[in-house]
Design a protein around this motif. Sequence first.
Motif, PDB file in Angstrom:
ATOM      1  N   SER A 110       0.851  -1.186   0.000  1.00 37.34           N
ATOM      2  CA  SER A 110       0.000   0.000   0.000  1.00 37.34           C
ATOM      3  C   SER A 110       0.890   1.240   0.000  1.00 37.34           C
ATOM      4  CB  SER A 110      -0.920   0.007   1.218  1.00 37.34           C
ATOM      5  OG  SER A 110      -0.173   0.124   2.410  1.00 37.34           O
ATOM      6  N   PHE A 111       0.274   2.388  -0.191  1.00 38.08           N
ATOM      7  CA  PHE A 111       0.986   3.668  -0.210  1.00 38.08           C
ATOM      8  C   PHE A 111       0.423   4.522   0.903  1.00 38.08           C
ATOM      9  CE2 PHE A 111       1.200   8.118  -1.443  1.00 38.08           C
ATOM     10  CZ  PHE A 111       2.552   8.256  -1.742  1.00 38.08           C
ATOM     11  N   LYS A 112       1.302   5.155   1.682  1.00 35.08           N
ATOM     12  CA  LYS A 112       0.854   6.027   2.758  1.00 35.08           C
ATOM     13  C   LYS A 112       1.372   7.433   2.489  1.00 35.08           C
ATOM     14  CE  LYS A 112       0.675   6.418   7.760  1.00 35.08           C
ATOM     15  NZ  LYS A 112       1.080   5.820   9.023  1.00 35.08           N
ATOM     16  N   SER A 113       0.440   8.380   2.374  1.00 39.68           N
ATOM     17  CA  SER A 113       0.838   9.766   2.126  1.00 39.68           C
ATOM     18  C   SER A 113       1.376  10.369   3.414  1.00 39.68           C
ATOM     19  CB  SER A 113      -0.356  10.588   1.628  1.00 39.68           C
ATOM     20  OG  SER A 113      -1.239  10.878   2.693  1.00 39.68           O
ATOM     21  N   LYS A 114       2.032  11.516   3.282  1.00 44.37           N
ATOM     22  CA  LYS A 114       2.586  12.149   4.479  1.00 44.37           C
ATOM     23  C   LYS A 114       1.495  12.642   5.422  1.00 44.37           C
ATOM     24  CE  LYS A 114       3.382  16.812   2.746  1.00 44.37           C
ATOM     25  NZ  LYS A 114       4.369  17.844   2.538  1.00 44.37           N
ATOM     26  N   LYS A 115       0.273  12.777   4.910  1.00 42.23           N
ATOM     27  CA  LYS A 115      -0.853  13.169   5.757  1.00 42.23           C
ATOM     28  C   LYS A 115      -1.524  11.958   6.398  1.00 42.23           C
ATOM     29  CE  LYS A 115      -2.127  17.512   3.599  1.00 42.23           C
ATOM     30  NZ  LYS A 115      -3.195  18.249   2.926  1.00 42.23           N
ATOM     31  N   GLY A 116      -1.049  10.754   6.036  1.00 40.25           N
ATOM     32  CA  GLY A 116      -1.573   9.551   6.657  1.00 40.25           C
ATOM     33  C   GLY A 116      -2.630   8.811   5.859  1.00 40.25           C
ATOM     34  N   TYR A 117      -2.968   9.300   4.667  1.00 40.04           N
ATOM     35  CA  TYR A 117      -3.936   8.598   3.836  1.00 40.04           C
ATOM     36  C   TYR A 117      -3.297   7.339   3.263  1.00 40.04           C
ATOM     37  CZ  TYR A 117      -6.461  12.996   4.024  1.00 40.04           C
ATOM     38  OH  TYR A 117      -7.102  14.123   4.455  1.00 40.04           O
ATOM     39  N   VAL A 118      -4.026   6.239   3.273  1.00 43.66           N
ATOM     40  CA  VAL A 118      -3.501   4.977   2.766  1.00 43.66           C
ATOM     41  C   VAL A 118      -4.280   4.568   1.523  1.00 43.66           C
ATOM     42  CG1 VAL A 118      -3.147   2.527   3.269  1.00 43.66           C
ATOM     43  CG2 VAL A 118      -2.775   4.237   5.054  1.00 43.66           C
ATOM     44  N   VAL A 119      -3.541   4.252   0.461  1.00 46.56           N
ATOM     45  CA  VAL A 119      -4.139   3.781  -0.785  1.00 46.56           C
ATOM     46  C   VAL A 119      -3.650   2.358  -0.997  1.00 46.56           C
ATOM     47  CG1 VAL A 119      -4.391   4.181  -3.264  1.00 46.56           C
ATOM     48  CG2 VAL A 119      -4.082   6.112  -1.720  1.00 46.56           C
ATOM     49  N   THR A 120      -4.578   1.430  -1.194  1.00 45.49           N
ATOM     50  CA  THR A 120      -4.209   0.029  -1.380  1.00 45.49           C
ATOM     51  C   THR A 120      -4.508  -0.420  -2.799  1.00 45.49           C
ATOM     52  OG1 THR A 120      -6.377  -0.697  -0.608  1.00 45.49           O
ATOM     53  CG2 THR A 120      -4.643  -0.548   1.041  1.00 45.49           C
ATOM     54  N   ASP A 121      -3.784  -1.424  -3.237  1.00 43.02           N
ATOM     55  CA  ASP A 121      -3.931  -1.986  -4.572  1.00 43.02           C
ATOM     56  C   ASP A 121      -4.470  -3.403  -4.431  1.00 43.02           C
ATOM     57  OD1 ASP A 121      -3.749  -2.785  -7.189  1.00 43.02           O
ATOM     58  OD2 ASP A 121      -1.579  -2.808  -7.265  1.00 43.02           O
ATOM     59  N   GLN A 175      -9.968   4.178   1.498  1.00 45.46           N
ATOM     60  CA  GLN A 175     -11.091   4.089   2.420  1.00 45.46           C
ATOM     61  C   GLN A 175     -12.248   3.317   1.790  1.00 45.46           C
ATOM     62  OE1 GLN A 175     -11.762   8.228   3.347  1.00 45.46           O
ATOM     63  NE2 GLN A 175     -10.100   8.278   4.826  1.00 45.46           N
ATOM     64  N   GLY A 176     -11.902   2.241   1.071  1.00 40.76           N
ATOM     65  CA  GLY A 176     -12.907   1.373   0.458  1.00 40.76           C
ATOM     66  C   GLY A 176     -13.474   1.871  -0.860  1.00 40.76           C
ATOM     67  N   LYS A 177     -13.108   3.065  -1.288  1.00 42.67           N
ATOM     68  CA  LYS A 177     -13.637   3.643  -2.524  1.00 42.67           C
ATOM     69  C   LYS A 177     -12.613   3.496  -3.649  1.00 42.67           C
ATOM     70  CE  LYS A 177     -15.189   7.984  -4.483  1.00 42.67           C
ATOM     71  NZ  LYS A 177     -15.193   9.422  -4.339  1.00 42.67           N
ATOM     72  N   GLU A 178     -13.060   3.049  -4.820  1.00 38.80           N
ATOM     73  CA  GLU A 178     -12.183   2.915  -5.976  1.00 38.80           C
ATOM     74  C   GLU A 178     -11.763   4.301  -6.457  1.00 38.80           C
ATOM     75  OE1 GLU A 178     -12.630   1.642 -10.592  1.00 38.80           O
ATOM     76  OE2 GLU A 178     -13.639   0.365  -9.144  1.00 38.80           O
ATOM     77  N   VAL A 179     -10.428   4.494  -6.595  1.00 41.07           N
ATOM     78  CA  VAL A 179      -9.922   5.799  -7.026  1.00 41.07           C
ATOM     79  C   VAL A 179      -9.128   5.726  -8.320  1.00 41.07           C
ATOM     80  CG1 VAL A 179      -9.932   6.852  -4.728  1.00 41.07           C
ATOM     81  CG2 VAL A 179      -7.899   5.613  -5.507  1.00 41.07           C
ATOM     82  N   ALA A 180      -8.664   4.529  -8.686  1.00 38.95           N
ATOM     83  CA  ALA A 180      -7.881   4.378  -9.917  1.00 38.95           C
ATOM     84  C   ALA A 180      -7.787   2.894 -10.273  1.00 38.95           C
ATOM     85  CB  ALA A 180      -6.494   4.970  -9.753  1.00 38.95           C
ATOM     86  N   LYS A 181      -7.338   2.620 -11.507  1.00 41.82           N
ATOM     87  CA  LYS A 181      -7.176   1.240 -11.960  1.00 41.82           C
ATOM     88  C   LYS A 181      -5.806   1.072 -12.607  1.00 41.82           C
ATOM     89  CE  LYS A 181     -12.021   0.342 -12.928  1.00 41.82           C
ATOM     90  NZ  LYS A 181     -13.015  -0.012 -13.939  1.00 41.82           N
ATOM     91  N   VAL A 182      -5.290  -0.160 -12.535  1.00 40.77           N
ATOM     92  CA  VAL A 182      -4.032  -0.502 -13.175  1.00 40.77           C
ATOM     93  C   VAL A 182      -4.280  -1.718 -14.059  1.00 40.77           C
ATOM     94  CG1 VAL A 182      -1.638  -1.219 -12.830  1.00 40.77           C
ATOM     95  CG2 VAL A 182      -2.727   0.323 -11.198  1.00 40.77           C
ATOM     96  N   GLU A 183      -3.899  -1.591 -15.328  1.00 41.62           N
ATOM     97  CA  GLU A 183      -4.092  -2.692 -16.261  1.00 41.62           C
ATOM     98  C   GLU A 183      -3.238  -3.888 -15.843  1.00 41.62           C
ATOM     99  OE1 GLU A 183      -5.078  -1.987 -20.691  1.00 41.62           O
ATOM    100  OE2 GLU A 183      -2.929  -2.408 -20.605  1.00 41.62           O
ATOM    101  N   ALA A 190      -8.152  13.439  -9.670  1.00 42.88           N
ATOM    102  CA  ALA A 190      -8.783  14.661  -9.187  1.00 42.88           C
ATOM    103  C   ALA A 190      -9.342  14.442  -7.778  1.00 42.88           C
ATOM    104  CB  ALA A 190      -9.907  15.088 -10.127  1.00 42.88           C
ATOM    105  N   GLU A 191      -9.432  13.175  -7.356  1.00 41.51           N
ATOM    106  CA  GLU A 191      -9.982  12.840  -6.043  1.00 41.51           C
ATOM    107  C   GLU A 191      -8.921  12.746  -4.951  1.00 41.51           C
ATOM    108  OE1 GLU A 191     -13.652   9.987  -6.753  1.00 41.51           O
ATOM    109  OE2 GLU A 191     -11.864   9.291  -7.820  1.00 41.51           O
ATOM    110  N   SER A 192      -7.672  12.970  -5.273  1.00 44.58           N
ATOM    111  CA  SER A 192      -6.595  12.875  -4.287  1.00 44.58           C
ATOM    112  C   SER A 192      -6.734  13.980  -3.248  1.00 44.58           C
ATOM    113  CB  SER A 192      -5.235  12.971  -4.974  1.00 44.58           C
ATOM    114  OG  SER A 192      -4.202  13.038  -4.015  1.00 44.58           O
ATOM    115  N   GLU A 193      -6.709  13.603  -1.972  1.00 43.40           N
ATOM    116  CA  GLU A 193      -6.828  14.584  -0.898  1.00 43.40           C
ATOM    117  C   GLU A 193      -5.623  15.517  -0.848  1.00 43.40           C
ATOM    118  OE1 GLU A 193      -7.668  11.514  -0.715  1.00 43.40           O
ATOM    119  OE2 GLU A 193      -9.707  11.470   0.054  1.00 43.40           O
TER     120      GLU A 193
END
Length: 151
Positions: free
Chosen positions: A92-103, A111-119, A137-140
């Motif tokens: 996963s990726f953790k931003s400096k503000k603490g947001y975590v994005v998982t693949d 936070q359970g919401k789809e934000v991007a896709k990888v082929e 555009a949805e990145s905090e």
Amino acid sequence: MKTQTILVVLLMAFAFAQVQSQELPPKHRGMHPQLKADGKVYDENGTQLGYITKDGKVCDVTGKVIGIISKSGDVTTGNGKGVIGAMQKDGSFKSKKGYVVTDEDGILKMQGKEVAKVEQGYKYKNHACAVHCFFSAESEDAKEIDENVRK
């Protein structure tokens, strides 16, 4: 009468100049970006937003480097001003503000919401979270990241 006409024309020209000078959102951001197997990033409408090179350079469509993904997993803006975050041991990726994005199976979720896709065929899985940071555009953190990119 001439003075009023000149004044109105000048005011309209000034107002038009102000409207045209407003800062528009960066052209490299879109909704639900998709990272294709060839490294190109597209929005949900099929418009190319940019690309990621094999060596971890994140570029907009003009070729300007807007981000760098180091081999250690740290992600910074292209000019090195500002650490965006880092890859975690679990992928996963953790931003400096603490947001975590998982693949999960090619879908980036925050936070359970789809934000991007990888082929499926994209080789460098650790580049996936940069799609959300630099192209969504949805990145905090979008506003702060874009300000650092412009510096």
